[in-house]
Enzyme design. Structure first.
Site, PDB file in Angstrom:
ATOM      1  N   ASP A  18       0.833  -1.215   0.000  1.00 43.24           N
ATOM      2  CA  ASP A  18       0.000   0.000   0.000  1.00 43.24           C
ATOM      3  C   ASP A  18       0.866   1.263   0.000  1.00 43.24           C
ATOM      4  O   ASP A  18       1.973   1.265   0.529  1.00 43.24           O
ATOM      5  CB  ASP A  18      -0.898  -0.022   1.248  1.00 43.24           C
ATOM      6  CG  ASP A  18      -2.052   0.960   1.126  1.00 43.24           C
ATOM      7  OD1 ASP A  18      -2.315   1.477   0.019  1.00 43.24           O
ATOM      8  OD2 ASP A  18      -2.689   1.221   2.162  1.00 43.24           O
ATOM      9  N   ASN A  66     -10.786  -2.719  -5.861  1.00 41.43           N
ATOM     10  CA  ASN A  66     -10.008  -1.747  -6.644  1.00 41.43           C
ATOM     11  C   ASN A  66     -10.682  -1.353  -7.967  1.00 41.43           C
ATOM     12  O   ASN A  66     -10.310  -0.353  -8.584  1.00 41.43           O
ATOM     13  CB  ASN A  66      -8.591  -2.259  -6.919  1.00 41.43           C
ATOM     14  CG  ASN A  66      -7.687  -2.204  -5.699  1.00 41.43           C
ATOM     15  OD1 ASN A  66      -6.746  -2.992  -5.563  1.00 41.43           O
ATOM     16  ND2 ASN A  66      -7.949  -1.269  -4.781  1.00 41.43           N
TER      17      ASN A  66
END
Ligand code: FPP
Length: 240
Positions: A18, A66
């Site tokens: 991330d 996503n």
């Protein structure tokens, strides 16, 4: 007898990579620049695994959530995955890496799925680090798909529902070929698991690192693993 891990080095490390977007934005770049920088890190971290005693590395490349990002970012990521696989296939094979993908492939474009299939097939006989890439992966989605397949086997009379246990379901998960992760690392300072390996991480140790993924070096990876050495894993049992 309490089940305490005697082996210090984690055999299976899973990483939530991330912070790519923030890394790029902090430098005045588009978010995709951060994803490209992040992709470079993957290979560096992967290369350190044999020396660190890690047999399995699992990375979260694209989640079922996503798809909610902008069309530009999603398309850019898909192009990045295709380029990455095209560019890296031969060298991953030459380095003895065995690659598998987890996640649901139905929403991925056929050209990408072909590249994934080819990489899996080419590297299937390798005996080096087992690299598993989670692509269009979500832990809840994985468990739901596993439950569907299990129910189909029951309906066909191939599975007796009375024998279904917590040892049955993992055989239907995308990760049926993997041991559970010993350590899950998330970069970028966020302390959540975001639908990653929900079932498999029941007894994993977690490390939440402030560093953004494109800045996560092999040296920091080694430091995180050293911290793991000091943890006592009890798997719910009482130490003797
Ligand atoms: C999370 O950062 C990262 C992703 C959604 C994509 C991960 C992809 C890569 C590291 C690149 C390629 C990987 C392979 C296997 C080729 P974010 O965008 O959520 O960052 P932010 O939280 O700062 O916005």
């Amino acid at each position: 007898m309490a089940q305490c891990s005697r082996r210090k080095t984690p055999r299976h490390v899973a990483i939530i990579m991330d912070g790519n977007g923030r890394w790029a934005q902090m430098r005045g770049h588009r978010r995709l620049v951060g994803h490209h920088a992040g992709a470079k890190r993957v290979k560096e971290i992967l290369r350190t695994c044999p020396n660190l005693g890690i047999d399995y590395l699992t990375i979260f490349a694209f989640s079922t959530e996503n798809w909610k990002r902008t069309q530009v970012e999603v398309a850019g990521l898909m192009t990045l995955f295709k380029r990455y696989i095209r560019y890296e296939t031969q060298s991953l094979h030459d380095e003895g890496v065995r690659v598998r993908f987890i996640g649901d492939r139905v929403r991925l474009e056929p050209a990408l799925v072909d590249l994934m299939d080819n990489l899996e097939l080419l590297t299937a006989g390798n005996s080096g680090t087992y690299l598993t890439i989670a692509l269009d992966y979500g832990g809840r989605d994985e468990v739901a798909r596993a439950a569907r397949r299990l129910a189909q086997d029951v309906a066909r009379g191939q599975l007796d529902p009375r024998v279904v246990s917590d040892e049955t379901l993992p055989k239907y998960l995308d990760t049926y070929f993997l041991p559970d992760p010993d350590l899950v690392i998330r970069t970028s300072g966020e302390a959540r698991i975001s639908n990653f390996l929900l079932w498999q991480s029941a007894y994993a140790e977690y490390e939440f690192i402030d560093t953004l993924w494109p800045d996560f070096t092999p040296a920091e990876f080694a430091t995180v693993l050293n911290r793991f050495d000091n943890r006592k894993r009890r798997f719910g049992a009482v130490p003797v």
